[in-house]
Motif scaffolding. Sequence first.
Motif, PDB file in Angstrom:
ATOM      1  N   MET A 265       0.826  -1.206   0.000  1.00 24.40           N
ATOM      2  CA  MET A 265       0.000   0.000   0.000  1.00 24.40           C
ATOM      3  C   MET A 265       0.859   1.254   0.000  1.00 24.40           C
ATOM      4  SD  MET A 265      -2.883  -1.529  -0.018  1.00 24.40           S
ATOM      5  CE  MET A 265      -4.164  -0.304   0.291  1.00 24.40           C
ATOM      6  N   LEU A 266       0.387   2.267  -0.703  1.00 20.09           N
ATOM      7  CA  LEU A 266       1.049   3.562  -0.675  1.00 20.09           C
ATOM      8  C   LEU A 266       1.042   4.105   0.751  1.00 20.09           C
ATOM      9  CD1 LEU A 266      -0.523   5.234  -3.847  1.00 20.09           C
ATOM     10  CD2 LEU A 266       1.746   4.188  -3.661  1.00 20.09           C
ATOM     11  N   LYS A 270      -1.657   3.234   4.032  1.00 18.40           N
ATOM     12  CA  LYS A 270      -1.164   2.188   4.931  1.00 18.40           C
ATOM     13  C   LYS A 270      -2.239   1.709   5.896  1.00 18.40           C
ATOM     14  CE  LYS A 270       3.299   1.743   3.917  1.00 18.40           C
ATOM     15  NZ  LYS A 270       3.887   0.446   3.489  1.00 18.40           N
ATOM     16  N   ARG A 271      -3.100   2.614   6.351  1.00 18.98           N
ATOM     17  CA  ARG A 271      -4.112   2.225   7.355  1.00 18.98           C
ATOM     18  C   ARG A 271      -5.148   1.259   6.793  1.00 18.98           C
ATOM     19  NH1 ARG A 271      -4.884   7.352   5.717  1.00 18.98           N
ATOM     20  NH2 ARG A 271      -6.947   8.118   5.078  1.00 18.98           N
ATOM     21  N   TYR A 272      -5.203   1.101   5.485  1.00 13.94           N
ATOM     22  CA  TYR A 272      -6.177   0.184   4.881  1.00 13.94           C
ATOM     23  C   TYR A 272      -5.557  -1.173   4.538  1.00 13.94           C
ATOM     24  CZ  TYR A 272      -8.314   4.755   4.260  1.00 13.94           C
ATOM     25  OH  TYR A 272      -8.801   6.016   4.477  1.00 13.94           O
ATOM     26  N   ALA A 273      -4.275  -1.344   4.852  1.00 12.36           N
ATOM     27  CA  ALA A 273      -3.598  -2.604   4.540  1.00 12.36           C
ATOM     28  C   ALA A 273      -4.215  -3.749   5.341  1.00 12.36           C
ATOM     29  CB  ALA A 273      -2.112  -2.484   4.842  1.00 12.36           C
ATOM     30  N   GLY A 274      -4.200  -4.937   4.770  1.00 18.34           N
ATOM     31  CA  GLY A 274      -4.742  -6.105   5.454  1.00 18.34           C
ATOM     32  C   GLY A 274      -5.020  -7.222   4.472  1.00 18.34           C
ATOM     33  N   PRO A 279      -8.345  -3.477   0.322  1.00 17.21           N
ATOM     34  CA  PRO A 279      -7.128  -3.026  -0.356  1.00 17.21           C
ATOM     35  C   PRO A 279      -7.162  -3.207  -1.873  1.00 17.21           C
ATOM     36  CG  PRO A 279      -6.553  -4.173   1.656  1.00 17.21           C
ATOM     37  CD  PRO A 279      -8.040  -4.349   1.480  1.00 17.21           C
ATOM     38  N   THR A 280      -7.874  -4.214  -2.363  1.00 17.84           N
ATOM     39  CA  THR A 280      -8.001  -4.411  -3.811  1.00 17.84           C
ATOM     40  C   THR A 280      -8.649  -3.188  -4.448  1.00 17.84           C
ATOM     41  OG1 THR A 280      -8.270  -6.802  -3.510  1.00 17.84           O
ATOM     42  CG2 THR A 280      -8.990  -5.868  -5.618  1.00 17.84           C
TER      43      THR A 280
END
Length: 377
Positions: A265-266, A270-274, A279-280
Motif C-alpha cells: 500500500m502507498l 497504509k491504514r487500509y492494509a490487510g 485493499p483491492t
Amino acid sequence: MEKKTTCTARGISGKLSFDSTPHASLCNDDAHQAGSFHFKPALPVDEQIDHLVEQGIVVENRQFAEFCLLTSNYYRLRGYWMTFEEDGAIRAGTRFEDIWAIHEFDREVRLWLWKLIERVEIKARTQFAYVLSNEFGADAHLQAELFFNEKNHKQSLGIIEDEIGRAKNQNMPCVIHNLNKYGELPLWAAVEVMSMGVVSALYGNLRQDAKADEHEKAAADEIASVFGVSRRYLVSWLRHLTMVRNICAHHNRFYNRLLKSLPLMLRRDKRYAGNREFPTFVVLSRIYEKSWPSVWQQAIDELDAIVARYPNVSLKPMGFPEDWRDVLGLSAEAEVSEMKNFNKRKSLTAKRIGKTLVGIRAHEQSISERPKKAGDE
C-alpha cells in the motif's frame, strides 16, 4: 439422515453394490492396502434444504431455496453462510434469503472487478511489450540476461510455449502469421497469448539494472512510471490483481475471503492494509486515478449502486471502512447528483401515475354520462 454405505465388487463385471456397513473403499485389494475412505452420500435438494434448517437457517420459501440450490451448488453457498457463524453455530434468525443476497452481491462485485482489472491487464501487456521491444528488440522476452531468476524465466517461457500451442490449434491469426514467417512470435505478438500471471511474473523478474544505453531509466521503472508508481508497487499490484482476476475468472467467492497475496500500500493508504478485500479496491482506485480518472468516477458510481441494491449485506467482512466512498473518491457531487436523479425519477413516476389515474377517471365519467340504450340496466 445420513446414509452410511460402502461399495463391494460384484463378480468380475466391476459393477458396484451397496450395503449398510460404514466402511467405504475403492472396492479392490489395492484400496484396502492403501487405506479405505468413506464419502457422505449425495443428498437430493429437498434433503439439502432440511439440512439447512437443521443447522439453524430459516427457510421461509422452500421453492425459492430449491431454485437457488439447483442454480448454485450447496457447497458453494456454504462459503457465504460462514459470515453468519459464531462459535461454530449459525447465528439465530439467519435467513436463507440473506445468504443468497450475499451470493448475488458477490457475483455483481466480481463482475465489476473483472471489468476494471481488464484495462490494467491489457495496459500491463502493452507497456511490457512496448518498452522491452523498443529497448532490447523483438525477442526481449527470450533474452535470459534481462531476468534475474533463470529458473523462473524458463518456467514463464514454458507457459508461453503452451499458450502459443493452444493459440495455434485455434488458428489465432497473429500467431499463425508470425510462426509461418519467423518461426517465433515477436514480443508484441507474444503478449497477446500471455496470461496476466505470466506478464506479472516476467515483469517482476526483470533485472532492476536492465536498461538500454540511451535510456535514463531501467525498463522496469519506465513501465511503472506509466502507472504512476515505482517498480516495487507495480510488481506487488500486478501480482495481487492477478490473484483477484483469477478468483473472478473462476467465479469463486470473493466476499469475506482471506487473501494470500497482499498488495503493497502507498504511504497514504497504509491504514487500509490487510488481508481482506478493501485493499483491492484501493489499489484499483490509485491505478485509475492516474490512467483513467473519468472511467473510475463512473466505476465507483456503479459500485455504489451495487451496494445500494443490497442494503442488508454488510461490507465489514470485506474490510470496508465507514468512509469507503471518500477513500475511493466517490465525490459528494456524484452522491448529490444520484439523489437528485432518484428524486427526479420518483417525481416523474408520480406524475405519470397521476396522469394515468386522471385519464381513467375521465374515461369512467364519460361512460357513466352516456345515455342508456334500450335494454340497459
